[in-house]
Design a protein around this motif. Structure first.
Motif, PDB file in Angstrom:
ATOM      1  N   PHE A 164      -2.986  66.588  15.405  1.00 17.38           N
ATOM      2  CA  PHE A 164      -4.233  66.700  16.537  1.00 17.38           C
ATOM      3  C   PHE A 164      -5.240  65.550  16.552  1.00 17.38           C
ATOM      4  O   PHE A 164      -5.761  65.172  16.024  1.00 17.38           O
ATOM      5  N   LYS A 165      -5.959  65.420  18.008  1.00 15.22           N
ATOM      6  CA  LYS A 165      -6.317  65.140  17.996  1.00 15.22           C
ATOM      7  C   LYS A 165      -8.074  64.892  19.061  1.00 15.22           C
ATOM      8  O   LYS A 165      -7.617  66.154  20.188  1.00 15.22           O
ATOM      9  N   HIS A 166      -9.055  64.750  18.878  1.00 18.83           N
ATOM     10  CA  HIS A 166     -10.441  65.844  19.160  1.00 18.83           C
ATOM     11  C   HIS A 166     -10.306  65.283  20.710  1.00 18.83           C
ATOM     12  O   HIS A 166     -10.460  63.419  20.848  1.00 18.83           O
ATOM     13  N   ASN A 167     -11.111  66.080  21.354  1.00 21.80           N
ATOM     14  CA  ASN A 167     -11.437  65.709  22.665  1.00 21.80           C
ATOM     15  C   ASN A 167     -12.421  65.326  22.696  1.00 21.80           C
ATOM     16  O   ASN A 167     -12.875  64.992  24.291  1.00 21.80           O
ATOM     17  N   GLY A 168     -13.626  65.440  22.282  1.00 20.91           N
ATOM     18  CA  GLY A 168     -14.973  65.555  22.153  1.00 20.91           C
ATOM     19  C   GLY A 168     -15.360  66.696  22.178  1.00 20.91           C
ATOM     20  O   GLY A 168     -17.092  66.878  21.558  1.00 20.91           O
TER      21      GLY A 168
END
Length: 182
Positions: A164-168
């Motif tokens: 998972f990658k954080h988008n802000g």
């Protein structure tokens, strides 16, 4: 150097994810909490870490290499648990294969200079969070009183690992790595 935040987990199949989503929705409607909506339902294998944007492709390539022979794992969810006073979750039954997978991911992370695999030396307690972050003590106790005797029993085959990658604002699926069914 620009960095992004990631974590690694195992997500349940879509029908089970929807069932867990309904529990989160129940808590939002009854108690106004929304923290658990920032990511899809998952079991965390590696808590959030920062990674250079330049390293992302290499990271995924190397992670796939360590997972190449990993077999899917049968997991059992069994009722509710808590990390008082801020987290309520669905418990995952003890599973030696899952523990070995998490240790393998943890060793892999050290190669990328990430050392927070067992946060504050609490060890690995596999679970699926259904309420946290914006959960205050009085609300925590109300929700816990509601779920502590509630039954939740489900099984699923963990046949992929998700990065998972954080988008802000929330967490997006960055890469899903299928496990070898052979």
């Amino acid at each position: 150097m620009e960095k992004s935040m990631f974590f690694i987990g195992i997500g349940p199949p879509h029908p089970l994810e929807k069932k867990i989503q309904r529990i989160k929705e129940e808590f939002r409607q009854k108690h106004g909490i929304e923290g658990a909506f920032r990511s899809k339902a998952h079991i965390t294998l590696q808590m959030p870490f920062n990674l250079s944007v330049n390293s992302e492709k290499d990271f995924i390539h190397e992670l796939k290499k360590i997972l190449i022979k990993q077999k899917p794992i049968e997991l059992k969810l069994n009722d509710f648990g808590k990390f008082e006073p801020r987290v309520i979750f669905i418990k995952v039954d003890e599973n030696e294969e899952l523990d070995l997978l998490q240790k393998s991911v943890e060793r892999f992370m050290k190669r990328f200079q990430v050392f927070n695999g067992t946060h504050k030396n609490n060890g690995f307690t596999p679970h699926i969070t259904v309420a946290f972050r914006d959960l205050k003590k009085p609300t925590f106790h109300k929700i816990w009183d509601d779920v502590k005797n509630r039954t939740f029993k489900e099984n699923f085959l963990a046949d992929s690992i998700t990065v998972f990658k954080h988008n802000g604002k929330s967490w997006d699926v960055f890469e899903e790595i299928k496990l070898d069914p052979q």
